[in-house]
Design a protein around this motif. Structure first.
Motif, PDB file in Angstrom:
ATOM      1  N   GLU A  82       0.862  -1.177   0.000  1.00  0.00           N
ATOM      2  CA  GLU A  82       0.000   0.000   0.000  1.00  0.00           C
ATOM      3  C   GLU A  82       0.897   1.225   0.000  1.00  0.00           C
ATOM      4  O   GLU A  82       2.077   1.151   0.365  1.00  0.00           O
ATOM      5  CB  GLU A  82      -0.907   0.005   1.237  1.00  0.00           C
ATOM      6  CG  GLU A  82      -0.154   0.024   2.551  1.00  0.00           C
ATOM      7  CD  GLU A  82      -1.071   0.229   3.742  1.00  0.00           C
ATOM      8  OE1 GLU A  82      -1.892   1.168   3.683  1.00  0.00           O
ATOM      9  OE2 GLU A  82      -0.949  -0.536   4.713  1.00  0.00           O
ATOM     10  N   ASN A  83       0.350   2.367  -0.391  1.00  0.00           N
ATOM     11  CA  ASN A  83       1.224   3.542  -0.552  1.00  0.00           C
ATOM     12  C   ASN A  83       1.308   4.434   0.675  1.00  0.00           C
ATOM     13  O   ASN A  83       2.044   5.419   0.682  1.00  0.00           O
ATOM     14  CB  ASN A  83       0.800   4.359  -1.770  1.00  0.00           C
ATOM     15  CG  ASN A  83      -0.548   5.052  -1.591  1.00  0.00           C
ATOM     16  OD1 ASN A  83      -1.114   5.090  -0.496  1.00  0.00           O
ATOM     17  ND2 ASN A  83      -1.075   5.601  -2.672  1.00  0.00           N
ATOM     18  N   VAL A 125       6.988  -4.897 -10.977  1.00  0.00           N
ATOM     19  CA  VAL A 125       5.918  -4.181 -10.279  1.00  0.00           C
ATOM     20  C   VAL A 125       4.652  -4.341 -11.104  1.00  0.00           C
ATOM     21  O   VAL A 125       4.641  -4.035 -12.302  1.00  0.00           O
ATOM     22  CB  VAL A 125       6.254  -2.690 -10.115  1.00  0.00           C
ATOM     23  CG1 VAL A 125       5.221  -1.994  -9.233  1.00  0.00           C
ATOM     24  CG2 VAL A 125       7.660  -2.501  -9.558  1.00  0.00           C
ATOM     25  N   GLU A 126       3.566  -4.784 -10.456  1.00  0.00           N
ATOM     26  CA  GLU A 126       2.335  -5.055 -11.188  1.00  0.00           C
ATOM     27  C   GLU A 126       1.141  -4.373 -10.525  1.00  0.00           C
ATOM     28  O   GLU A 126       1.076  -4.246  -9.301  1.00  0.00           O
ATOM     29  CB  GLU A 126       2.091  -6.560 -11.262  1.00  0.00           C
ATOM     30  CG  GLU A 126       3.170  -7.300 -12.049  1.00  0.00           C
ATOM     31  CD  GLU A 126       2.965  -8.797 -12.030  1.00  0.00           C
ATOM     32  OE1 GLU A 126       2.439  -9.334 -13.020  1.00  0.00           O
ATOM     33  OE2 GLU A 126       3.340  -9.429 -11.007  1.00  0.00           O
ATOM     34  N   SER A 166      -4.310  -1.471 -14.258  1.00  0.00           N
ATOM     35  CA  SER A 166      -4.376  -0.089 -14.740  1.00  0.00           C
ATOM     36  C   SER A 166      -3.056   0.383 -15.342  1.00  0.00           C
ATOM     37  O   SER A 166      -3.015   1.418 -16.013  1.00  0.00           O
ATOM     38  CB  SER A 166      -4.788   0.850 -13.602  1.00  0.00           C
ATOM     39  OG  SER A 166      -3.856   0.776 -12.535  1.00  0.00           O
ATOM     40  N   PHE A 167      -1.956  -0.328 -15.080  1.00  0.00           N
ATOM     41  CA  PHE A 167      -0.695  -0.003 -15.750  1.00  0.00           C
ATOM     42  C   PHE A 167       0.000  -1.299 -16.168  1.00  0.00           C
ATOM     43  O   PHE A 167      -0.241  -2.369 -15.603  1.00  0.00           O
ATOM     44  CB  PHE A 167       0.225   0.855 -14.872  1.00  0.00           C
ATOM     45  CG  PHE A 167       0.664   0.224 -13.570  1.00  0.00           C
ATOM     46  CD1 PHE A 167       1.715  -0.700 -13.522  1.00  0.00           C
ATOM     47  CD2 PHE A 167       0.051   0.573 -12.374  1.00  0.00           C
ATOM     48  CE1 PHE A 167       2.131  -1.260 -12.324  1.00  0.00           C
ATOM     49  CE2 PHE A 167       0.458   0.007 -11.164  1.00  0.00           C
ATOM     50  CZ  PHE A 167       1.501  -0.912 -11.140  1.00  0.00           C
ATOM     51  N   ILE A 218      -1.584   5.573  -7.346  1.00  0.00           N
ATOM     52  CA  ILE A 218      -1.586   4.104  -7.371  1.00  0.00           C
ATOM     53  C   ILE A 218      -1.627   3.651  -5.908  1.00  0.00           C
ATOM     54  O   ILE A 218      -0.623   3.702  -5.200  1.00  0.00           O
ATOM     55  CB  ILE A 218      -0.334   3.557  -8.077  1.00  0.00           C
ATOM     56  CG1 ILE A 218      -0.291   4.052  -9.523  1.00  0.00           C
ATOM     57  CG2 ILE A 218      -0.317   2.031  -8.034  1.00  0.00           C
ATOM     58  CD1 ILE A 218       0.983   3.695 -10.268  1.00  0.00           C
ATOM     59  N   LYS A 219      -2.776   3.233  -5.452  1.00  0.00           N
ATOM     60  CA  LYS A 219      -2.978   2.973  -4.029  1.00  0.00           C
ATOM     61  C   LYS A 219      -2.380   1.635  -3.581  1.00  0.00           C
ATOM     62  O   LYS A 219      -1.865   1.522  -2.471  1.00  0.00           O
ATOM     63  CB  LYS A 219      -4.474   2.998  -3.687  1.00  0.00           C
ATOM     64  CG  LYS A 219      -5.187   4.263  -4.120  1.00  0.00           C
ATOM     65  CD  LYS A 219      -4.631   5.506  -3.444  1.00  0.00           C
ATOM     66  CE  LYS A 219      -5.421   6.754  -3.858  1.00  0.00           C
ATOM     67  NZ  LYS A 219      -4.858   7.983  -3.264  1.00  0.00           N
ATOM     68  N   GLU A 220      -2.484   0.621  -4.441  1.00  0.00           N
ATOM     69  CA  GLU A 220      -1.974  -0.708  -4.112  1.00  0.00           C
ATOM     70  C   GLU A 220      -1.261  -1.291  -5.330  1.00  0.00           C
ATOM     71  O   GLU A 220      -1.637  -1.009  -6.473  1.00  0.00           O
ATOM     72  CB  GLU A 220      -3.115  -1.642  -3.686  1.00  0.00           C
ATOM     73  CG  GLU A 220      -3.818  -1.238  -2.413  1.00  0.00           C
ATOM     74  CD  GLU A 220      -4.928  -2.221  -2.045  1.00  0.00           C
ATOM     75  OE1 GLU A 220      -5.041  -2.556  -0.856  1.00  0.00           O
ATOM     76  OE2 GLU A 220      -5.662  -2.646  -2.965  1.00  0.00           O
ATOM     77  N   TYR A 221      -0.269  -2.130  -5.087  1.00  0.00           N
ATOM     78  CA  TYR A 221       0.479  -2.747  -6.173  1.00  0.00           C
ATOM     79  C   TYR A 221       1.232  -3.951  -5.616  1.00  0.00           C
ATOM     80  O   TYR A 221       1.277  -4.172  -4.396  1.00  0.00           O
ATOM     81  CB  TYR A 221       1.444  -1.744  -6.813  1.00  0.00           C
ATOM     82  CG  TYR A 221       2.313  -1.010  -5.815  1.00  0.00           C
ATOM     83  CD1 TYR A 221       3.586  -1.468  -5.483  1.00  0.00           C
ATOM     84  CD2 TYR A 221       1.847   0.145  -5.172  1.00  0.00           C
ATOM     85  CE1 TYR A 221       4.372  -0.806  -4.558  1.00  0.00           C
ATOM     86  CE2 TYR A 221       2.625   0.805  -4.247  1.00  0.00           C
ATOM     87  CZ  TYR A 221       3.887   0.329  -3.942  1.00  0.00           C
ATOM     88  OH  TYR A 221       4.660   0.979  -3.020  1.00  0.00           O
TER      89      TYR A 221
END
Length: 552
Positions: free
Chosen positions: A486-487, A504-505, A510-511, A528-531
């Protein structure tokens, strides 16, 4: 481009420039083909060198390194008489329906533009041009001057007023001109440029790194990255500093280099997040860079200012708190951090002054606490703490953005690569040294402050610095399986500190997946809130590590 000009009936074409643009190139590549009836150099609008120097004397000071942050605007330096003369010349040409081109720093202030082009540069390229001896500061006529003085004038005055104008103009610009590679300017329309700025904040990205030699520099980066081996050394790599680094934008196969600061200026909320933007404004508060001393020597013994001092004396908003993450270390490599137990301020300053006056060498072994470092150690260095990185290590320096406020206390009796003595600033250093930061305090507060806060099979998350008095928090993840992130309501800055590759996904696609390599710094915008970050490629099945930084 000529078609665009004709469509807009652009009789006044303005080429606004960031300082140290190659104006001869502008003339040959852009201006001459447009066949103007009148060309105006924007420098004609402003007061002369002597009057401007008098107006900014308080900001520039006599010091070789330090000044006082300017709050001027370029319009403050307009000569009203010159402005009237230029306006009459332009009106005469326009009356006859003739084309006028205005170019240079402040060109947009001369006359309202029918077509506005912005010729841009990143600050690292500006500094490289200062060092070349071919360029002057704005309205200074000082080409070939000591580059440290030129950079000081840029940092405290020139870049401030240029950035202030750029922010005002940004949404009015019809074309952006990339002038980083001399002889190869590249032009993109404003709409596409702004769309690219927006797109960047929807995905992870890395900046174009800048490498620089230094008197204490080493050879690890040259050998590890097989890069610039012809240089004497590479002391620094600035690879996560939007204020100074650049971005590469790809427009249908045409690559364009742009200052990363433009992203901060135009997309602050999407990039930084509401909380960080509310605290710092349109300013990127975290910086990552490397310090390479393998095969080199010690950095200067130094201290960064406390917050109240940097605000009162220099007009900066906050100070340079930092930490050293040890990316690589040879046997017996060390860090200098704080003073030894029992050392008093008077004794310390007496010895530093003796060394500064050339009357003896500084007894660092008796006065400064030193500790052997190993790979993946982490040391917090809040403002007011004496410190230095010793020889034969590679440091990932994680710090807050202000980077000019390093007060050198002693420099091992060296001269710099330019043959000049390395400046020390005991007058600034003395009031900022916190003598209570001795060996006992340092060991308790600053050395390897690792705390496991999350773990599961295949991964572990540790909180590690910076000190509680600093606003940046860092987390180290050690993992052989995918890790969810989380950011924390902040832009996130990362470096892959162990392992060949990671990916990184997006959690919602969305990216596109973003692949990073060892020692690469990368940025995750706050929107980008979560990744997810996973080992990738050569690192599949291996245990790797990342360092993550965000604003608390």
């Amino acid at each position: 481009m000529n078609n665009k000009i004709d469509t807009l009936k652009a009789n006044v074409i303005t080429i606004e420039c960031y300082p140290t643009i190659n104006e001869e190139e502008l003339m040959n590549k852009i201006i001459a083909p447009l066949n103007p009836s009148l060309m105006i150099d924007a420098s004609e609008l402003f007061y002369g060198v002597k009057k401007i120097n008098n107006m900014i004397e308080r900001n520039i000071t006599d010091d070789r390194i330090f000044g006082l942050m300017s709050h001027h605007s370029l319009s403050d330096f307009i000569d009203p008489q010159h402005a009237n003369i230029l306006e009459k010349e332009i009106n005469l040409k326009l009356h006859n329906n003739e084309r006028v081109i205005i170019y240079g720093v402040g060109a947009s202030l001369v006359y309202p533009a029918d077509l506005l082009i912005y010729a841009d540069l990143s600050r690292w390229e500006v500094q490289t041009r200062y060092r070349s001896g071919k360029y002057s500061n704005w309205q200074a006529d000082n080409a070939g001057e000591d580059s440290l003085r030129m950079i000081k004038r840029g940092y405290f005055f020139e870049w401030r007023v240029a950035d202030k104008l750029k922010k005002v103009l940004f949404n009015k610009i019809d074309y952006f001109l990339d002038t980083h590679i001399e002889g190869k300017p590249k032009l993109i329309d404003g709409k596409s440029y702004k769309e690219a700025m927006s797109q960047i904040t929807k995905q992870p990205f890395s900046l174009v790194p800048f490498f620089d030699p230094g008197i204490w520099g080493g050879n690890w980066m040259q050998e590890k990255f097989n890069f610039r081996r012809e240089e004497i050394n590479l002391a620094w790599s600035f690879n996560g500093v939007p204020e100074e680094n650049s971005l590469i934008l790809n427009f249908d196969g045409v690559k364009m280099e742009v200052p990363a600061n433009n992203l901060v200026f135009t997309q602050p909320l999407a990039l930084l997040g509401e909380r960080v933007c509310g605290r710092f404004g349109a300013e990127f508060p975290i910086r990552f860079n490397f310090l390479d001393t393998i095969g080199g020597s010690n950095l200067s013994l130094q201290v960064h200012p406390k917050t109240d001092y940097v605000q009162e004396v220099f007009g900066a908003n906050y100070t340079q708190d930092e930490s050293y993450y040890i990316l690589e270390a040879h046997d017996h490599a060390k860090i200098y951090l704080g003073v030894k137990n029992g050392v008093g301020k008077e004794e310390l300053m007496t010895q530093l002054k003796i060394a500064a006056n050339g009357e003896g060498t500084f007894p660092d072994k008796e006065l400064i606490y030193q500790q052997v470092v190993k790979k993946h150690d982490h040391y917090s260095i809040p403002g007011g703490t004496i410190h230095s990185s010793g020889a034969n290590s590679v440091v990932l320096e994680i710090s807050s953005t202000p980077n000019r406020y390093t007060f050198k206390l002693w420099d091992w009796d060296r001269v710099d690569l330019d043959g000049l003595p390395r400046p020390v600033h005991l007058n600034h250093g003395e009031p900022n040294i916190d003598i209570t930061r001795d060996e006992d305090w340092v060991k308790k507060e600053l050395v390897n402050p690792f705390e496991v806060i999350n773990e599961a099979p295949g991964w572990q998350e540790e909180r590690t610095g910076l000190h509680e008095s600093e606003f940046i928090e860092t987390r180290r993840h050690t993992f052989s399986v995918p890790v969810m992130h989380e950011n924390h309501g902040s832009v996130n800055v990362f470096n892959l500190v162990e392992g060949e590759e990671a990916i990184v996904e997006s959690m919602d696609h969305s990216f596109a997946p973003f692949i990073v390599h060892y020692a690469q710094t990368f940025i995750i915008p706050e929107q980008i809130k979560e990744y997810k970050i996973s080992p990738y490629g050569k690192s599949l099945g291996q245990t790797i590590m990342t360092i993550k930084a965000f604003v608390r």
